[in-house]
Design a protein around this motif. Sequence first.
Motif, PDB file in Angstrom:
ATOM      1  N   TRP A 109       0.833  -1.193   0.000  1.00 37.11           N
ATOM      2  CA  TRP A 109       0.000   0.000   0.000  1.00 37.11           C
ATOM      3  C   TRP A 109       0.875   1.253   0.000  1.00 37.11           C
ATOM      4  O   TRP A 109       2.079   1.200   0.206  1.00 37.11           O
ATOM      5  N   ARG A 110       0.239   2.360  -0.234  1.00 34.72           N
ATOM      6  CA  ARG A 110       0.878   3.664  -0.097  1.00 34.72           C
ATOM      7  C   ARG A 110      -0.079   4.567   0.665  1.00 34.72           C
ATOM      8  O   ARG A 110      -1.216   4.183   0.980  1.00 34.72           O
ATOM      9  N   GLY A 111       0.373   5.799   0.937  1.00 32.02           N
ATOM     10  CA  GLY A 111      -0.504   6.783   1.545  1.00 32.02           C
ATOM     11  C   GLY A 111      -1.588   7.224   0.577  1.00 32.02           C
ATOM     12  O   GLY A 111      -1.657   6.742  -0.562  1.00 32.02           O
ATOM     13  N   PRO A 112      -2.431   8.160   0.957  1.00 30.16           N
ATOM     14  CA  PRO A 112      -3.578   8.536   0.120  1.00 30.16           C
ATOM     15  C   PRO A 112      -3.217   9.308  -1.139  1.00 30.16           C
ATOM     16  O   PRO A 112      -4.038   9.403  -2.058  1.00 30.16           O
ATOM     17  N   ASN A 113      -1.995   9.841  -1.225  1.00 27.82           N
ATOM     18  CA  ASN A 113      -1.603  10.651  -2.375  1.00 27.82           C
ATOM     19  C   ASN A 113      -0.717   9.857  -3.328  1.00 27.82           C
ATOM     20  O   ASN A 113       0.089   9.028  -2.900  1.00 27.82           O
ATOM     21  N   PRO A 114      -0.821  10.111  -4.631  1.00 28.81           N
ATOM     22  CA  PRO A 114      -0.050   9.330  -5.621  1.00 28.81           C
ATOM     23  C   PRO A 114       1.448   9.335  -5.382  1.00 28.81           C
ATOM     24  O   PRO A 114       2.124   8.348  -5.702  1.00 28.81           O
ATOM     25  N   GLY A 115       2.008  10.378  -4.830  1.00 26.07           N
ATOM     26  CA  GLY A 115       3.447  10.432  -4.614  1.00 26.07           C
ATOM     27  C   GLY A 115       3.917   9.879  -3.285  1.00 26.07           C
ATOM     28  O   GLY A 115       5.117   9.922  -2.986  1.00 26.07           O
ATOM     29  N   ASP A 116       3.004   9.332  -2.494  1.00 25.63           N
ATOM     30  CA  ASP A 116       3.375   8.813  -1.173  1.00 25.63           C
ATOM     31  C   ASP A 116       4.207   7.542  -1.281  1.00 25.63           C
ATOM     32  O   ASP A 116       4.133   6.810  -2.271  1.00 25.63           O
ATOM     33  N   THR A 117       4.995   7.268  -0.245  1.00 29.54           N
ATOM     34  CA  THR A 117       5.844   6.080  -0.197  1.00 29.54           C
ATOM     35  C   THR A 117       5.007   4.803  -0.191  1.00 29.54           C
ATOM     36  O   THR A 117       3.951   4.742   0.451  1.00 29.54           O
ATOM     37  N   TYR A 118       5.504   3.798  -0.888  1.00 31.14           N
ATOM     38  CA  TYR A 118       4.869   2.478  -0.878  1.00 31.14           C
ATOM     39  C   TYR A 118       5.473   1.628   0.232  1.00 31.14           C
ATOM     40  O   TYR A 118       6.658   1.745   0.562  1.00 31.14           O
ATOM     41  N   TYR A 119       4.642   0.753   0.776  1.00 33.03           N
ATOM     42  CA  TYR A 119       5.067  -0.171   1.830  1.00 33.03           C
ATOM     43  C   TYR A 119       4.558  -1.574   1.514  1.00 33.03           C
ATOM     44  O   TYR A 119       3.561  -1.751   0.817  1.00 33.03           O
ATOM     45  N   ALA A 120       5.247  -2.553   2.063  1.00 34.39           N
ATOM     46  CA  ALA A 120       4.754  -3.930   2.061  1.00 34.39           C
ATOM     47  C   ALA A 120       4.880  -4.465   3.466  1.00 34.39           C
ATOM     48  O   ALA A 120       5.851  -4.158   4.175  1.00 34.39           O
ATOM     49  N   GLY A 121       3.913  -5.251   3.875  1.00 35.66           N
ATOM     50  CA  GLY A 121       3.952  -5.786   5.231  1.00 35.66           C
ATOM     51  C   GLY A 121       2.746  -6.655   5.491  1.00 35.66           C
ATOM     52  O   GLY A 121       2.125  -7.189   4.570  1.00 35.66           O
ATOM     53  N   VAL A 122       2.407  -6.776   6.752  1.00 35.59           N
ATOM     54  CA  VAL A 122       1.304  -7.642   7.171  1.00 35.59           C
ATOM     55  C   VAL A 122       0.290  -6.835   7.976  1.00 35.59           C
ATOM     56  O   VAL A 122       0.657  -6.079   8.880  1.00 35.59           O
ATOM     57  N   MET A 123      -0.978  -7.012   7.617  1.00 33.24           N
ATOM     58  CA  MET A 123      -2.083  -6.443   8.381  1.00 33.24           C
ATOM     59  C   MET A 123      -2.803  -7.559   9.117  1.00 33.24           C
ATOM     60  O   MET A 123      -2.905  -8.682   8.618  1.00 33.24           O
ATOM     61  N   ALA A 124      -3.290  -7.247  10.308  1.00 32.90           N
ATOM     62  CA  ALA A 124      -4.017  -8.221  11.115  1.00 32.90           C
ATOM     63  C   ALA A 124      -5.469  -7.780  11.244  1.00 32.90           C
ATOM     64  O   ALA A 124      -5.750  -6.652  11.675  1.00 32.90           O
ATOM     65  N   ALA A 125      -6.388  -8.663  10.853  1.00 34.42           N
ATOM     66  CA  ALA A 125      -7.821  -8.388  10.954  1.00 34.42           C
ATOM     67  C   ALA A 125      -8.374  -9.094  12.181  1.00 34.42           C
ATOM     68  O   ALA A 125      -8.172 -10.301  12.365  1.00 34.42           O
ATOM     69  N   ASP A 126      -9.054  -8.359  13.028  1.00 41.90           N
ATOM     70  CA  ASP A 126      -9.683  -8.913  14.229  1.00 41.90           C
ATOM     71  C   ASP A 126     -11.184  -8.695  14.102  1.00 41.90           C
ATOM     72  O   ASP A 126     -11.675  -7.568  14.242  1.00 41.90           O
ATOM     73  N   TRP A 127     -11.933  -9.779  13.822  1.00 42.49           N
ATOM     74  CA  TRP A 127     -13.369  -9.640  13.594  1.00 42.49           C
ATOM     75  C   TRP A 127     -14.107  -9.251  14.868  1.00 42.49           C
ATOM     76  O   TRP A 127     -15.065  -8.472  14.812  1.00 42.49           O
ATOM     77  N   GLU A 128     -13.703  -9.785  16.018  1.00 42.99           N
ATOM     78  CA  GLU A 128     -14.419  -9.496  17.263  1.00 42.99           C
ATOM     79  C   GLU A 128     -14.253  -8.044  17.677  1.00 42.99           C
ATOM     80  O   GLU A 128     -15.198  -7.396  18.137  1.00 42.99           O
ATOM     81  N   ARG A 129     -13.039  -7.517  17.524  1.00 44.10           N
ATOM     82  CA  ARG A 129     -12.786  -6.122  17.884  1.00 44.10           C
ATOM     83  C   ARG A 129     -13.150  -5.167  16.763  1.00 44.10           C
ATOM     84  O   ARG A 129     -13.103  -3.952  16.936  1.00 44.10           O
ATOM     85  N   LYS A 130     -13.488  -5.737  15.593  1.00 43.86           N
ATOM     86  CA  LYS A 130     -13.844  -4.934  14.416  1.00 43.86           C
ATOM     87  C   LYS A 130     -12.736  -3.948  14.077  1.00 43.86           C
ATOM     88  O   LYS A 130     -12.970  -2.762  13.853  1.00 43.86           O
ATOM     89  N   LYS A 131     -11.511  -4.497  14.026  1.00 43.67           N
ATOM     90  CA  LYS A 131     -10.352  -3.631  13.847  1.00 43.67           C
ATOM     91  C   LYS A 131      -9.347  -4.278  12.912  1.00 43.67           C
ATOM     92  O   LYS A 131      -9.124  -5.490  12.928  1.00 43.67           O
ATOM     93  N   LEU A 132      -8.700  -3.439  12.090  1.00 42.71           N
ATOM     94  CA  LEU A 132      -7.629  -3.853  11.198  1.00 42.71           C
ATOM     95  C   LEU A 132      -6.380  -3.072  11.578  1.00 42.71           C
ATOM     96  O   LEU A 132      -6.410  -1.841  11.651  1.00 42.71           O
ATOM     97  N   GLU A 133      -5.289  -3.780  11.852  1.00 40.60           N
ATOM     98  CA  GLU A 133      -4.066  -3.138  12.313  1.00 40.60           C
ATOM     99  C   GLU A 133      -2.897  -3.499  11.407  1.00 40.60           C
ATOM    100  O   GLU A 133      -2.872  -4.579  10.813  1.00 40.60           O
TER     101      GLU A 133
END
Length: 378
Positions: free
Chosen positions: A39-63
């Motif tokens: 992903w990158r930030g909201p603007n076209p010139g923002d830095t790109y990143y790669a990594g891992v996101m954790a989805a927690d359905w019970e807490r209704k949160k993505l980190e």
Amino acid sequence: MKMQRREFLKLFGAVATLPQAGFAWAASGPQGAAIAAAWRGPNPGDTYYAGVMAADWERKKLEIRHAAALPTRPHGLTPEADGSLLVTGVRPGAWLMRIDRDGKQVQKIDLADETSSARLNGHVVVSPRGDVIYTTETDMKTGRGLIGVRDRQSLKKLAEWQTHGQEPHQLLVDDAGHLMVANGGIPRTAADKKYDLHRMDASLVRLDGQSGRLLRQWTLDDPRLSLRHLAWSHWPAADKKFLGVAMQAEHDDPAARAAAPILAVLDGDDLTIPTRVSDGAGYAGDIAPAYNGGFALSSNQVGLAQLWHPATPDKLTRIVELQEAYALTGWEGPKPGGGVLVSTALGLVRWHPSAKPALLPWPEKMAVDNHWVLVDES
């Protein structure tokens, strides 16, 4: 941020139209999921990143669990057995990077330092033996499609194999250890501009996994259908395995392009277009296994994800309708049968035939790239 009621109804309503498989609705799915993404930030010139996101359905949160900065826009992501992640630059890719399970860059190669004139086309797969990786590439001098055979530890190139076509995009390994390669077939300049589309030469090929020898090649009747992304799916009811091919239309006529099919399926030794149902754009962005032998296909240009199933091969069922529905990954959920996680403009959408649909908003303002994949963090 909440999913609108009408979007929930679309998600729930989709299940009623699917072939019955004895599913019962579950109150909730497993506690969470870990997804490798770019992903990158909201603007076209923002830095790109790669990594891992954790989805927690019970807490209704993505980190964001971890992230590593990238030199330019990425494309495919390939998890490894030790929790590392291989990431390539978008076509024509000039770098290949390994990120460890803690989000640290541990290796990076620059293709400008290699003697070959090839550049990466965005996808990588690890060999069944784990000793080498295969990368889709294009020889920038000749336009020939190549498979780069690279030492898995050092990432250095050991050999180059012909793909017997041009612009190879995604590749997968079959049960025999051979390579299935989608030759996109689009002539492109060194600046990645399309040209001479009347010379398109798209095909699906099977290459020997040890020698690169051509074993079989398939083409479709319509030369303006570019074969791009691949996924395997297993249909337990018939004990059959399918290879799904997501396609992108390149017709000069906008009406023909909009009406073009987006899915081809390899069933045994036959490559066919099972349904002429399209997405109104002729552009499938990603594909993933889903629902007992089926495939989910995303169409980001029209904000749509659809489901194909072999029991009703002439149909596509709409399962998600949200802006920028794009990256897909299969998700087993609370019971076998196959759900899918979909990236959208609003966040991660979970769809499964036996779990309630859910939307988790992005942890920060961000634009997720074309592909992501479920990873095991145990």
